[in-house]
Enzyme design. Structure first.
Site, short mmCIF file in Angstrom:
data_model
loop_
_atom_site.label_atom_id
_atom_site.label_comp_id
_atom_site.label_asym_id
_atom_site.label_seq_id
_atom_site.Cartn_x
_atom_site.Cartn_y
_atom_site.Cartn_z
N GLU A 45 0.82 -1.20 0.00
CA GLU A 45 0.00 0.00 0.00
C GLU A 45 0.86 1.26 0.00
O GLU A 45 0.53 2.24 -0.66
CB GLU A 45 -0.95 0.00 1.19
CG GLU A 45 -2.07 -1.04 1.11
CD GLU A 45 -3.03 -0.79 -0.04
OE1 GLU A 45 -3.05 0.34 -0.58
OE2 GLU A 45 -3.76 -1.72 -0.42
N TYR A 128 -5.97 6.79 4.18
CA TYR A 128 -6.22 5.76 3.18
C TYR A 128 -5.45 4.48 3.49
O TYR A 128 -6.01 3.38 3.48
CB TYR A 128 -5.85 6.24 1.77
CG TYR A 128 -5.78 5.07 0.83
CD1 TYR A 128 -6.95 4.52 0.30
CD2 TYR A 128 -4.57 4.44 0.54
CE1 TYR A 128 -6.91 3.39 -0.51
CE2 TYR A 128 -4.53 3.32 -0.27
CZ TYR A 128 -5.71 2.79 -0.78
OH TYR A 128 -5.66 1.67 -1.55
N ASP A 146 -9.96 5.18 -2.85
CA ASP A 146 -8.86 5.77 -3.61
C ASP A 146 -9.44 6.48 -4.83
O ASP A 146 -10.67 6.56 -4.98
CB ASP A 146 -7.82 4.72 -3.99
CG ASP A 146 -8.33 3.73 -5.04
OD1 ASP A 146 -9.54 3.73 -5.35
OD2 ASP A 146 -7.51 2.94 -5.55
#
Length: 303
Positions: A45, A128, A146
């Site tokens: 990520e 996020y 996203d």
């Protein structure tokens, strides 16, 4: 946000069809495979921020072979992390991952925490990333939004041509409303499916609407696919920017065994000395490089 609609052609909310599409269209990405550790998912990520999958995958594999646990990376130096980061871009992410690994060892016994709040306490982990790790590593029922998810929801639900600027106040409730159309146990997979739909089908420039599982119910298509309902996002250029200058300077230091004289850095960016000086100063401020007492330069920890 407009209410979610049912197609009338089947008895389930239409976003459920995204799950069926995902069952056959899902890319075989290594961090999605069964048995992938939460640490490996966290690394993916961080690497995927503003960087395409095709560039991330080989670097991710190399990192996981070298540093399969947070303790492994924490025992390395920041310079090791920057050097291994290579040309992924935004190299501060490498330093943040290194600091994150150290925090995991110091505060969480070397394990990745499960909750969004705990994840947010880690260096370099924003909203996020915290939600993505909680969702994809631990199956937590939290919305993950996203740019791809925002674009799918903007078109399918709101009838806009593209996603507007990020807004947690708007985006998270919008995603929660969609996730609520499937059972809780399926919501993490729907989050991944929406991302995949935006990445592969509902793309920014050339959406493949004929291949979309919810095209019959898309508010944007239903309105005639109007263009320009959202102001276009500025595309970040790279050629000739301070970012490119920083990258050239870092390339020199990554390829060196230790500190190098200023003259070697000067040769790496000759087109604009003032820009080169600015780039060098910013690398020092960001902690990516250090200066020795005799005026040479090296990656952080190698001065």
């Amino acid at each position: 946000m407009t209410p979610l609609r049912d197609s009338g052609r089947d008895s389930v909310p239409y976003f459920t069809r995204v799950l069926a599409w995902f069952d056959t269209a899902e890319r075989d990405l290594p961090w999605r495979r069964a048995g992938t550790s939460p640490w490996a998912i966290l690394v993916s990520e961080m690497m995927l921020q503003q960087t395409p999958v095709v560039r991330v995958e080989p670097v991710w594999h190399a990192w996981m072979r070298r540093w399969p646990t947070p303790a492994d990376l924490a025992a390395a130096t920041g310079a090791d992390a920057v050097r291994a980061w290579g040309k992924l871009g935004y190299p501060r992410r490498a330093m943040r991952l290194h600091a994150c690994a150290q925090a995991l060892v110091e505060r969480f016994d070397g394990a990745v925490p499960r909750t969004v709040d705990e994840l947010l306490s880690l260096p370099g982990v924003g909203d996020y990333t915290a939600r993505a790790v909680a969702c994809f590593a631990f199956g937590q029922d939290v919305p993950v939004v996203d740019i791809n998810v925002r674009r799918v929801l903007a078109r399918a639900v709101d009838g806009e041509s593209d996603a507007a600027a990020p807004s947690a106040k708007r985006d998270l409730p919008a995603a929660e409303a969609v996730l609520a159309t499937v059972p809780p146990g399926r919501r993490p997979r729907l989050s991944a499916a929406l991302m995949e739909l935006g990445a592969l089908v509902c793309t920014a420039r050339s959406p493949r609407c004929a291949d979309c599982p919810i095209s019959a119910d898309c508010a944007w298509l239903g309105a005639g696919a109007p263009s320009g309902t959202v102001a276009p996002r500025k595309v970040q250029k790279y050629e000739g920017t301070d970012r490119q200058a920083r990258g050239r300077l870092l390339d020199v230091l990554r390829g060196a065994d230790g500190a190098v004289p200023r003259a070697r850095l000067d040769l790496a960016w000759e087109r604009d000395p003032a820009q080169r000086d600015r780039a060098l100063d910013s690398l020092l401020v960001d902690g990516l490089i250090e200066q020795t007492t005799d005026g040479r330069f090296a990656l952080a920890g190698e001065a």
